[in-house]
Design an enzyme around this catalytic site. Structure first.
Site, mmCIF file in Angstrom:
data_model
loop_
_atom_site.group_PDB
_atom_site.id
_atom_site.type_symbol
_atom_site.label_atom_id
_atom_site.label_comp_id
_atom_site.label_asym_id
_atom_site.label_seq_id
_atom_site.Cartn_x
_atom_site.Cartn_y
_atom_site.Cartn_z
ATOM 1 N N CYS A 170 -10.968 2.428 0.449
ATOM 2 C CA CYS A 170 -9.557 2.808 0.618
ATOM 3 C C CYS A 170 -9.099 2.081 1.866
ATOM 4 C CB CYS A 170 -9.423 4.315 0.792
ATOM 5 S SG CYS A 170 -7.764 4.828 1.296
ATOM 6 N N THR A 171 -7.935 1.465 1.791
ATOM 7 C CA THR A 171 -7.527 0.594 2.902
ATOM 8 C C THR A 171 -7.166 1.374 4.168
ATOM 9 O OG1 THR A 171 -5.291 0.498 1.983
ATOM 10 C CG2 THR A 171 -6.807 -1.274 1.397
ATOM 11 N N HIS A 172 -7.081 2.675 4.062
ATOM 12 C CA HIS A 172 -6.888 3.483 5.275
ATOM 13 C C HIS A 172 -8.201 3.623 6.078
ATOM 14 C CE1 HIS A 172 -3.171 4.675 3.239
ATOM 15 N NE2 HIS A 172 -2.762 5.252 4.357
ATOM 16 N N TYR A 211 -1.272 8.206 -2.541
ATOM 17 C CA TYR A 211 -1.379 7.777 -3.930
ATOM 18 C C TYR A 211 -2.624 8.376 -4.601
ATOM 19 C CZ TYR A 211 2.100 3.919 -3.853
ATOM 20 O OH TYR A 211 3.243 3.157 -3.825
ATOM 21 N N GLY A 212 -3.634 8.680 -3.784
ATOM 22 C CA GLY A 212 -4.966 8.975 -4.310
ATOM 23 C C GLY A 212 -5.091 10.174 -5.218
ATOM 24 N N CYS A 270 -4.216 -1.919 -1.800
ATOM 25 C CA CYS A 270 -4.437 -0.514 -2.128
ATOM 26 C C CYS A 270 -5.511 -0.465 -3.218
ATOM 27 C CB CYS A 270 -3.129 0.082 -2.643
ATOM 28 S SG CYS A 270 -3.297 1.736 -3.317
ATOM 29 N N ASN A 271 -6.622 0.176 -2.912
ATOM 30 C CA ASN A 271 -7.699 0.285 -3.912
ATOM 31 C C ASN A 271 -7.265 1.128 -5.098
ATOM 32 O OD1 ASN A 271 -10.507 -0.746 -2.685
ATOM 33 N ND2 ASN A 271 -9.241 0.073 -1.040
ATOM 34 N N THR A 272 -6.494 2.161 -4.819
ATOM 35 C CA THR A 272 -6.088 3.092 -5.876
ATOM 36 C C THR A 272 -5.286 2.363 -6.957
ATOM 37 O OG1 THR A 272 -6.051 4.834 -4.210
ATOM 38 C CG2 THR A 272 -4.923 5.299 -6.273
ATOM 39 N N ASP A 290 0.871 -1.183 0.000
ATOM 40 C CA ASP A 290 0.000 0.000 0.000
ATOM 41 C C ASP A 290 0.907 1.232 0.000
ATOM 42 O OD1 ASP A 290 -2.414 1.539 0.250
ATOM 43 O OD2 ASP A 290 -1.949 1.838 2.349
ATOM 44 N N SER A 291 0.277 2.400 -0.068
ATOM 45 C CA SER A 291 1.042 3.641 -0.009
ATOM 46 C C SER A 291 1.585 3.915 1.392
ATOM 47 C CB SER A 291 0.145 4.806 -0.428
ATOM 48 O OG SER A 291 -0.964 4.885 0.441
ATOM 49 N N GLU A 318 -2.645 8.615 8.202
ATOM 50 C CA GLU A 318 -1.180 8.491 8.224
ATOM 51 C C GLU A 318 -0.582 9.256 9.400
ATOM 52 O OE1 GLU A 318 1.213 6.750 6.440
ATOM 53 O OE2 GLU A 318 -0.403 5.694 5.432
HETATM 54 N N1 DGL Z 1 -4.792 3.059 0.886
HETATM 55 C C1 DGL Z 1 -4.800 3.274 -0.505
HETATM 56 C C2 DGL Z 1 -6.101 2.911 -1.154
HETATM 57 O O1 DGL Z 1 -6.707 1.949 -0.731
HETATM 58 C C3 DGL Z 1 -4.118 4.537 -1.005
HETATM 59 C C4 DGL Z 1 -4.475 5.792 -0.309
HETATM 60 C C5 DGL Z 1 -3.588 6.957 -0.718
HETATM 61 O O2 DGL Z 1 -2.368 6.831 -0.581
HETATM 62 O O3 DGL Z 1 -4.136 7.973 -1.172
HETATM 63 O O4 DGL Z 1 -6.547 3.509 -2.093
#
Ligand code: DGL
Length: 260
Positions: free
Chosen positions: A182-184, A43-44, A74-76, A11-12, A150
């Protein structure tokens, strides 16, 4: 490909730990290498070209670690880059969109909400996968949430205000479930619940992808037969920040290595 080779998870940043946590529940005997690209988070809001570069850098690293498969936590990247690069690697690369959409299709609902990064929303990946099955996807990009997570801020009045701003328009559409795209975001579940949503309301791609990973390993005869696996962690910037942040979401992590 040997059965005891590790599974790469990336992931990011810390977000992918929400996926690793679920995978560890269903596959505790596997070895894992987790990579958090903390130097390049978020990453988004990156372009597809930038995201592709990030993805290739990490997959090339996993190749040097002899992974037997990669779970893109990471979904992105799952939504934007995996299909562009996966043919360059001889290990399987599983993303989050398909297992989650496959699960959503089985639900007896007509409207679902999706909160995700701007790049995931723009890709339309979830809508394209789910809407043909008669379920309308109402999307909302939430550019502020990743940075808060984060920074370890997950349940403050400030976070709740932002969540209300993002979730109220979806609520007004009458959504019956909400994909945490989003995994966050699973780390925000206590804050979201305090706004009046209950556990049954969430669709967590981390859980859907954990079962997809298990099914894949069974199907390919790649399950690790050892008694207990181990996790190794790599990040691309401060190890201390990652350890500190991961502690409340995931638990104590002792040995985090740097890979830029
Ligand atoms: N956690 C990631 C996702 O699921 C990336 C989030 C990010 O870095 O913007 O999309």
């Amino acid at each position: 490909m040997k059965n005891n080779n590790p599974i790469g998870v990336f992931d990011s940043g810390v977000g992918g730990l929400s996926v690793l946590k679920e995978v560890l529940k269903v596959l505790p005997n596997e070895n894992y290498i987790y990579f958090g690209d903390t130097l390049r988070v978020p990453y988004g809001d990156k372009s597809i070209e930038e995201l592709t570069e990030c993805t290739i850098r990490i997959l090339d690293f996993f190749k040097t670690q002899n992974v037997k498969m990669v779970l893109v936590a990471c979904n992105t990247c799952s939504a934007n880059t995996i299909n562009l690069v996966k043919d360059q690697y001889d290990f399987e690369i599983l993303g989050l969109i398909k297992p989650t959409s496959d699960y959503v299709k089985t639900l007896n609902i007509k409207k679902i909400g999706l909160i995700a990064t701007t790049a995931t929303v723009n890709s339309q990946a979830y809508s394209l996968a789910i809407e043909p099955y008669g379920i309308t996807v109402f999307q909302k990009s939430c550019p502020e949430l990743v940075k808060l997570v984060e920074n370890g801020e997950t349940n403050t009045p400030h976070v709740k205000n932002i969540l209300c701003e993002y979730l109220n328009p979806l609520k007004e559409r009458g959504i019956e479930k909400l994909i945490l795209g989003c995994t966050h975001y699973p780390f925000l579940i206590p804050a979201i619940k305090s706004l009046g949503f209950d556990n049954n309301f969430f669709v967590n791609p981390a859980i859907c992808s954990a079962y997809a990973t298990k099914n894949f390993l069974i199907e390919k005869n790649l399950l690790n037969m050892q008694k207990k696996g181990k996790c190794e962690f790599f990040v691309s910037s401060s190890q201390e920040d990652f350890i500190k942040n991961a502690k409340s979401f995931f638990g104590q992590i002792n040995n985090v290595k740097l890979y830029k």
